[in-house]
Write an enzyme that holds these catalytic residues in place. Structure first.
Site, short mmCIF file in Angstrom:
data_model
loop_
_atom_site.label_atom_id
_atom_site.label_comp_id
_atom_site.label_asym_id
_atom_site.label_seq_id
_atom_site.Cartn_x
_atom_site.Cartn_y
_atom_site.Cartn_z
N GLN A 105 -35.66 -74.94 -75.69
CA GLN A 105 -34.70 -74.18 -76.21
C GLN A 105 -32.89 -74.91 -76.87
O GLN A 105 -32.32 -75.39 -77.05
CB GLN A 105 -34.13 -72.87 -76.22
CG GLN A 105 -35.36 -71.80 -76.06
CD GLN A 105 -34.77 -71.01 -74.93
OE1 GLN A 105 -33.45 -69.82 -75.39
NE2 GLN A 105 -35.12 -70.74 -74.04
N HIS A 123 -33.59 -75.26 -80.99
CA HIS A 123 -32.30 -74.77 -81.20
C HIS A 123 -32.08 -76.31 -81.45
O HIS A 123 -30.55 -76.51 -81.51
CB HIS A 123 -31.78 -74.33 -80.22
CG HIS A 123 -32.16 -73.03 -80.01
ND1 HIS A 123 -32.12 -72.20 -78.28
CD2 HIS A 123 -33.15 -71.99 -80.62
CE1 HIS A 123 -32.16 -71.25 -78.66
NE2 HIS A 123 -32.65 -70.92 -79.63
N CYS A 153 -21.10 -85.08 -100.55
CA CYS A 153 -20.73 -84.04 -100.77
C CYS A 153 -19.01 -83.57 -100.74
O CYS A 153 -18.56 -82.61 -100.89
CB CYS A 153 -21.42 -83.42 -101.19
SG CYS A 153 -21.62 -82.33 -99.40
N PRO A 217 -34.27 -69.38 -60.33
CA PRO A 217 -33.92 -69.39 -59.45
C PRO A 217 -33.28 -67.85 -58.99
O PRO A 217 -33.03 -67.36 -57.54
CB PRO A 217 -33.02 -70.03 -58.42
CG PRO A 217 -32.67 -70.97 -59.54
CD PRO A 217 -33.22 -70.77 -61.15
C1 BJW Z 1 -31.92 -72.63 -62.92
C2 BJW Z 1 -31.97 -73.60 -62.58
C3 BJW Z 1 -32.84 -74.12 -62.05
C4 BJW Z 1 -29.99 -72.54 -63.58
N1 BJW Z 1 -33.85 -74.33 -62.67
N2 BJW Z 1 -33.70 -72.54 -63.96
C5 BJW Z 1 -33.95 -59.51 -82.13
C6 BJW Z 1 -33.07 -58.91 -81.30
C7 BJW Z 1 -30.95 -58.98 -81.42
C8 BJW Z 1 -31.00 -59.60 -82.08
C9 BJW Z 1 -31.50 -60.91 -82.32
C10 BJW Z 1 -32.66 -60.71 -82.72
N3 BJW Z 1 -33.06 -61.69 -83.33
C11 BJW Z 1 -32.48 -62.29 -83.82
C12 BJW Z 1 -31.11 -62.02 -83.32
C13 BJW Z 1 -29.81 -62.31 -82.99
C14 BJW Z 1 -29.56 -63.48 -82.03
C15 BJW Z 1 -29.60 -63.51 -80.81
O1 BJW Z 1 -30.87 -62.82 -80.08
N4 BJW Z 1 -28.61 -62.82 -80.36
C16 BJW Z 1 -29.09 -62.33 -78.93
C17 BJW Z 1 -27.08 -62.35 -78.27
C18 BJW Z 1 -29.50 -61.00 -78.40
N5 BJW Z 1 -30.81 -65.05 -82.21
C19 BJW Z 1 -30.09 -65.80 -83.50
O2 BJW Z 1 -29.25 -65.81 -83.92
C20 BJW Z 1 -31.04 -67.20 -83.41
N6 BJW Z 1 -31.47 -67.01 -85.05
C21 BJW Z 1 -32.73 -65.85 -85.79
O3 BJW Z 1 -33.58 -65.34 -85.10
O4 BJW Z 1 -32.47 -66.76 -86.84
C22 BJW Z 1 -33.32 -64.86 -88.06
C23 BJW Z 1 -32.14 -63.62 -87.59
C24 BJW Z 1 -30.77 -63.82 -88.00
C25 BJW Z 1 -29.71 -63.34 -87.82
C26 BJW Z 1 -30.19 -62.07 -87.51
C27 BJW Z 1 -31.93 -61.21 -87.36
C28 BJW Z 1 -32.24 -62.67 -87.25
C29 BJW Z 1 -30.83 -68.14 -83.57
C30 BJW Z 1 -30.31 -68.44 -81.84
C31 BJW Z 1 -30.00 -69.93 -81.96
C32 BJW Z 1 -28.79 -69.77 -80.45
N7 BJW Z 1 -28.40 -71.03 -80.55
C33 BJW Z 1 -28.08 -71.68 -78.71
C34 BJW Z 1 -26.83 -72.56 -78.93
C35 BJW Z 1 -27.35 -73.80 -79.41
C36 BJW Z 1 -26.09 -74.96 -79.61
C37 BJW Z 1 -25.91 -75.19 -78.47
O5 BJW Z 1 -26.28 -76.25 -77.75
O6 BJW Z 1 -24.27 -75.13 -78.59
O7 BJW Z 1 -29.02 -71.87 -78.00
S1 BJW Z 1 -26.87 -70.25 -77.96
C38 BJW Z 1 -27.56 -70.73 -76.27
O8 BJW Z 1 -28.38 -69.85 -75.00
C39 BJW Z 1 -28.18 -71.96 -76.49
C40 BJW Z 1 -29.54 -72.20 -76.53
O9 BJW Z 1 -30.75 -72.11 -75.95
C41 BJW Z 1 -29.64 -70.07 -75.66
C42 BJW Z 1 -30.71 -69.76 -74.81
O10 BJW Z 1 -29.86 -70.23 -73.28
P1 BJW Z 1 -30.47 -70.73 -71.83
O11 BJW Z 1 -31.09 -71.85 -72.54
O12 BJW Z 1 -32.07 -68.99 -71.79
O13 BJW Z 1 -29.66 -70.80 -70.49
P2 BJW Z 1 -29.21 -69.24 -70.07
O14 BJW Z 1 -27.72 -70.36 -69.55
O15 BJW Z 1 -28.93 -68.11 -70.68
O16 BJW Z 1 -30.29 -69.50 -68.64
C43 BJW Z 1 -29.98 -70.32 -67.68
C44 BJW Z 1 -30.82 -69.54 -67.02
O17 BJW Z 1 -31.12 -71.17 -66.21
C45 BJW Z 1 -30.61 -68.89 -65.98
O18 BJW Z 1 -31.10 -67.28 -65.61
C46 BJW Z 1 -30.47 -69.48 -64.48
O19 BJW Z 1 -31.01 -68.75 -63.74
C47 BJW Z 1 -31.81 -70.81 -64.76
N8 BJW Z 1 -31.10 -71.52 -64.15
N9 BJW Z 1 -30.34 -72.73 -62.44
C48 BJW Z 1 -34.52 -73.30 -63.01
N10 BJW Z 1 -32.39 -75.08 -60.75
ZN ZN Z 2 -22.95 -82.92 -98.43
#
Ligand code: BJW
Ligand code: ZN
Length: 254
Positions: A105, A123, A153, A217
């Site tokens: 991701q 992503h 554009c 963790p």
């Molecule tokens: C350690 C550690 C160590 C610490 N070792 N571990 C179904 C139900 C409900 C909602 C939705 C659904 N389907 C879609 C949605 C909407 C939405 C969504 O999910 N919303 C939620 C709030 C529920 N999803 C979307 O909009 C997605 N699109 C989609 O589904 O399109 C079709 C659609 C559209 C519209 C409606 C319905 C369907 C797109 C999601 C895009 C997410 N983008 C981001 C930003 C990317 C750009 C950027 O970087 O700026 O992606 S958001 C952000 O979160 C980023 C990440 O990739 C993503 C996930 O985060 P991640 O990696 O889990 O990070 P953290 O911080 O949450 O967790 C870190 C973890 O590491 C923690 O657990 C720590 O404990 C651990 N950790 N140190 C190992 N050393």
């Molecule tokens: Zn353009």
């Protein structure tokens, strides 16, 4: 390592040693030990704003300059950053397994920097500049605080990442689903498992018969459904896990 941790790492290595199809999903936590803040760990990752406030098409439409500065700041912070032992262990994992698919991701490019190939970036890539008007895209060559505009554009340029409400890059999710639903083991590293559709991959893998191993963790939304939970930082446990896997007698399913 405590007894429980040693035991879960041994269990995970045993599952992996019996598998020839493995999928691995990573999130921000794998890059935490490289010094990149996670999204939900510290409450707001940039100037007090949560990612949900800037990583949306609506935020970009309303204030493209602000969103652009957010991504420039992220790019600047990434420049000196190096992959860590967790990223390196996943490169070795790929060499141990005939069919290993790495899905991330993360948009930071650190898996690629570490030497992983064929990574499915759900992503997108923070180093891409692209135009929503005409589809033009290019790899950014440097940092620029001023919002750029498309030379074809005239629309404001945006980073090549996936924002909330946007669909994932064409074909990438499909390949990730295929890898996860055909894997015998799925390893989920460093993600809170709350963002869809990425968070569903492990559930689909489990339904299709895979053993789920989680490395984090903290307890997450996935922990209750994982078969093996390794509660430790990725950089600390993945190298040992890979070493155990490499030395385990291989008894693959027929
Ligand atoms: C350690 C550690 C160590 C610490 N070792 N571990 C179904 C139900 C409900 C909602 C939705 C659904 N389907 C879609 C949605 C909407 C939405 C969504 O999910 N919303 C939620 C709030 C529920 N999803 C979307 O909009 C997605 N699109 C989609 O589904 O399109 C079709 C659609 C559209 C519209 C409606 C319905 C369907 C797109 C999601 C895009 C997410 N983008 C981001 C930003 C990317 C750009 C950027 O970087 O700026 O992606 S958001 C952000 O979160 C980023 C990440 O990739 C993503 C996930 O985060 P991640 O990696 O889990 O990070 P953290 O911080 O949450 O967790 C870190 C973890 O590491 C923690 O657990 C720590 O404990 C651990 N950790 N140190 C190992 N050393
Ligand atoms: Zn353009």
């Amino acid at each position: 390592m405590g007894d429980k941790l040693t035991q879960s790492v041994a269990q995970a290595a045993n599952h992996l040693a019996h598998a020839d199809r493995v999928a691995c999903l990573t999130g921000a936590g794998i890059s935490a030990e490289s010094g990149i803040p996670t999204f939900r760990g510290t409450g707001g990752i940039w100037e007090g704003l949560a990612v949900e406030q800037v990583a949306t098409p609506e935020a970009f439409a309303e204030n493209p300059q602000l969103v652009w500065r957010f991504y420039q700041a992220r790019r600047a912070a990434l420049l000196p950053v190096k992959p860590n032992r967790g990223h390196a262990a996943l490169v070795t994992m790929a060499n141990l397994c005939p069919r290993f698919t790495l899905i991330t991701q993360n948009v930071d490019g650190l898996h690629h920097k570490a030497g992983s190939t064929g990574v499915l970036c759900l992503h997108g890539d923070i180093w891409i500049d692209r135009c929503d008007g005409c589809g033009w895209r290019t790899r950014a060559t440097g940092l620029c605080d001023r919002l750029g505009h498309c030379s074809a554009c005239g629309q404001p340029l945006r980073p090549g990442v996936v924002w909330f409400g946007e669909t994932l890059p064409q074909g990438v999710l499909e390949r990730a689903v295929e890898a996860c639903t055909t894997a015998q083991v799925m390893v989920v590293v460093g993600t809170s498992s709350v963002i869809q559709p990425a968070a569903s991959l492990a559930h689909w893998a489990r339904e299709a018969g895979a053993t789920i191993i989680e490395v984090n963790p903290e307890r997450t939304a996935l922990s209750g459904d994982a078969h093996v939970v390794i509660n430790a930082p990725a950089g600390e446990v993945l190298p040992g896990l890979v070493q155990l896997w490499a030395s385990a007698p291989r008894r693959r399913p027929g």
